[in-house]
Scaffold this motif. Structure first.
Motif, mmCIF file in Angstrom:
data_model
loop_
_atom_site.group_PDB
_atom_site.id
_atom_site.type_symbol
_atom_site.label_atom_id
_atom_site.label_comp_id
_atom_site.label_asym_id
_atom_site.label_seq_id
_atom_site.Cartn_x
_atom_site.Cartn_y
_atom_site.Cartn_z
ATOM 1 N N THR A 106 -4.425 -3.613 -1.275
ATOM 2 C CA THR A 106 -3.656 -3.989 -0.083
ATOM 3 C C THR A 106 -2.438 -4.816 -0.476
ATOM 4 O O THR A 106 -1.350 -4.615 0.069
ATOM 5 C CB THR A 106 -4.550 -4.745 0.915
ATOM 6 N N CYS A 107 -2.616 -5.729 -1.424
ATOM 7 C CA CYS A 107 -1.468 -6.505 -1.930
ATOM 8 C C CYS A 107 -0.409 -5.566 -2.488
ATOM 9 O O CYS A 107 0.786 -5.734 -2.223
ATOM 10 C CB CYS A 107 -1.916 -7.486 -3.009
ATOM 11 N N ASN A 108 -0.825 -4.563 -3.244
ATOM 12 C CA ASN A 108 0.141 -3.636 -3.828
ATOM 13 C C ASN A 108 0.819 -2.777 -2.774
ATOM 14 O O ASN A 108 1.989 -2.425 -2.919
ATOM 15 C CB ASN A 108 -0.524 -2.779 -4.898
ATOM 16 N N LEU A 109 0.107 -2.467 -1.704
ATOM 17 C CA LEU A 109 0.740 -1.751 -0.603
ATOM 18 C C LEU A 109 1.815 -2.632 0.033
ATOM 19 O O LEU A 109 2.920 -2.161 0.322
ATOM 20 C CB LEU A 109 -0.302 -1.324 0.430
ATOM 21 N N VAL A 110 1.515 -3.905 0.202
ATOM 22 C CA VAL A 110 2.518 -4.840 0.736
ATOM 23 C C VAL A 110 3.698 -4.953 -0.225
ATOM 24 O O VAL A 110 4.858 -4.925 0.196
ATOM 25 C CB VAL A 110 1.886 -6.220 1.022
ATOM 26 N N PHE A 111 3.416 -5.064 -1.521
ATOM 27 C CA PHE A 111 4.502 -5.132 -2.512
ATOM 28 C C PHE A 111 5.361 -3.872 -2.459
ATOM 29 O O PHE A 111 6.585 -3.937 -2.589
ATOM 30 C CB PHE A 111 3.951 -5.322 -3.932
ATOM 31 N N SER A 112 4.737 -2.722 -2.267
ATOM 32 C CA SER A 112 5.509 -1.476 -2.211
ATOM 33 C C SER A 112 6.361 -1.415 -0.949
ATOM 34 O O SER A 112 7.495 -0.933 -0.981
ATOM 35 C CB SER A 112 4.602 -0.253 -2.329
ATOM 36 N N LEU A 113 5.851 -1.917 0.162
ATOM 37 C CA LEU A 113 6.645 -1.973 1.397
ATOM 38 C C LEU A 113 7.824 -2.941 1.231
ATOM 39 O O LEU A 113 8.943 -2.652 1.662
ATOM 40 C CB LEU A 113 5.776 -2.371 2.583
ATOM 41 N N LEU A 114 7.563 -4.074 0.593
ATOM 42 C CA LEU A 114 8.642 -5.035 0.341
ATOM 43 C C LEU A 114 9.701 -4.444 -0.587
ATOM 44 O O LEU A 114 10.904 -4.615 -0.367
ATOM 45 C CB LEU A 114 8.081 -6.328 -0.257
ATOM 46 N N ALA A 115 9.258 -3.753 -1.637
ATOM 47 C CA ALA A 115 10.204 -3.132 -2.566
ATOM 48 C C ALA A 115 11.038 -2.066 -1.867
ATOM 49 O O ALA A 115 12.249 -1.957 -2.087
ATOM 50 C CB ALA A 115 9.460 -2.535 -3.756
ATOM 51 N N SER A 116 10.404 -1.285 -0.998
ATOM 52 C CA SER A 116 11.140 -0.256 -0.255
ATOM 53 C C SER A 116 12.145 -0.888 0.700
ATOM 54 O O SER A 116 13.273 -0.410 0.833
ATOM 55 C CB SER A 116 10.166 0.628 0.525
ATOM 56 N N GLY A 117 11.742 -1.964 1.352
ATOM 57 C CA GLY A 117 12.673 -2.685 2.228
ATOM 58 C C GLY A 117 13.826 -3.284 1.444
ATOM 59 O O GLY A 117 14.981 -3.244 1.883
ATOM 60 N N LEU A 118 13.523 -3.820 0.275
ATOM 61 C CA LEU A 118 14.571 -4.383 -0.583
ATOM 62 C C LEU A 118 15.532 -3.295 -1.045
ATOM 63 O O LEU A 118 16.740 -3.527 -1.144
ATOM 64 C CB LEU A 118 13.938 -5.093 -1.776
ATOM 65 N N LEU A 119 15.011 -2.112 -1.290
ATOM 66 C CA LEU A 119 15.865 -0.981 -1.651
ATOM 67 C C LEU A 119 16.871 -0.681 -0.534
ATOM 68 O O LEU A 119 18.051 -0.443 -0.803
ATOM 69 C CB LEU A 119 15.002 0.244 -1.950
ATOM 70 N N ALA A 120 16.410 -0.719 0.710
ATOM 71 C CA ALA A 120 17.316 -0.496 1.846
ATOM 72 C C ALA A 120 18.365 -1.594 1.926
ATOM 73 O O ALA A 120 19.554 -1.316 2.131
ATOM 74 C CB ALA A 120 16.522 -0.426 3.153
ATOM 75 N N VAL A 121 17.958 -2.833 1.750
ATOM 76 C CA VAL A 121 18.904 -3.961 1.786
ATOM 77 C C VAL A 121 19.946 -3.822 0.683
ATOM 78 O O VAL A 121 21.144 -4.041 0.910
ATOM 79 C CB VAL A 121 18.150 -5.309 1.687
ATOM 80 N N MET A 122 19.504 -3.450 -0.510
ATOM 81 C CA MET A 122 20.437 -3.269 -1.620
ATOM 82 C C MET A 122 21.415 -2.130 -1.331
ATOM 83 O O MET A 122 22.613 -2.249 -1.626
ATOM 84 C CB MET A 122 19.666 -2.988 -2.912
ATOM 85 N N ALA A 123 20.908 -1.044 -0.760
ATOM 86 C CA ALA A 123 21.787 0.092 -0.445
ATOM 87 C C ALA A 123 22.857 -0.320 0.564
ATOM 88 O O ALA A 123 24.019 0.087 0.447
ATOM 89 C CB ALA A 123 20.954 1.261 0.098
ATOM 90 N N ILE A 124 22.478 -1.142 1.530
ATOM 91 C CA ILE A 124 23.424 -1.575 2.564
ATOM 92 C C ILE A 124 24.401 -2.607 2.019
ATOM 93 O O ILE A 124 25.614 -2.468 2.161
ATOM 94 C CB ILE A 124 22.660 -2.137 3.782
ATOM 95 N N ARG A 125 23.873 -3.646 1.393
ATOM 96 C CA ARG A 125 24.721 -4.779 0.984
ATOM 97 C C ARG A 125 25.515 -4.537 -0.290
ATOM 98 O O ARG A 125 26.654 -4.955 -0.387
ATOM 99 C CB ARG A 125 23.878 -6.026 0.829
ATOM 100 N N ILE A 126 24.902 -3.920 -1.263
ATOM 101 C CA ILE A 126 25.573 -3.745 -2.548
ATOM 102 C C ILE A 126 26.396 -2.466 -2.574
ATOM 103 O O ILE A 126 27.542 -2.457 -3.022
ATOM 104 C CB ILE A 126 24.548 -3.769 -3.704
#
Length: 164
Positions: A106-126
């Motif tokens: 479950t922790c790894n599922l949360v980490f994967s959701l966070l990583a995917s969200g961070l990917l979206a933020v990076m795509a938008i901001r960077i």
């Protein structure tokens, strides 16, 4: 020939519905992977689960190699301590391996959701990609994460830290 506002709106609604459907189906699939009692879902998990159990029980993670028998812990200690701390907070019993497996996955599922969200933020901001496309990239990235990303191993935390 230009498209009418109604056609654009229909395509936008279809895009968002498809994106939500793909994300939802993949999330349900990964929740199923996280909840299965079978060990070693995506790679060898047992040694990591054992290490988490040791930390939760108050035992040292790294043992003296001059005193046999000793265990070799091959991954970074942050995952073990972070997972064990959170598991203790939520009342996971270190003697119940099934509970530790479920919690680590479950922790790894949360980490994967966070990583995917961070990917979206990076795509938008960077990269200055439009929000709709960035979220599509994020969902696509989440879908590409296979069983190893949900298994009770350190891989997903490492990926999240790498993206960070």
């Amino acid at each position: 020939m230009s498209s009418s506002p109604n056609t654009s709106r229909i395509f936008a609604i279809a895009y968002w519905c498809l994106l939500l459907l793909v994300f939802g189906v993949n999330l349900v699939y990964k929740l199923g992977l996280a909840g299965t009692p079978a060990p070693d879902q995506g790679g060898f998990e047992r040694n990591v689960i054992w290490g988490i159990q040791q930390v939760m029980a108050g035992n040292p993670l790294y043992q003296n190699p001059e005193s046999e028998p000793f265990a070799v812990i091959q991954y970074m200690p942050l995952y073990y301590y972070l997972t064990a701390f959170a598991a203790r907070l939520t009342g996971v019993n270190p003697m119940q391996a099934e509970q530790v497996y479920l919690f680590a996955r479950t922790c790894n599922l949360v980490f994967s959701l966070l990583a995917s969200g961070l990917l979206a933020v990076m795509a938008i901001r960077i990269f200055h990609i439009r929000h709709a496309i960035a979220l599509g990239i994020s969902v696509f990235g989440f879908c590409l994460l296979e069983r190893f990303a949900i298994s009770g191993r350190t891989d997903m935390l490492m990926a999240l830290l790498f993206l960070s």
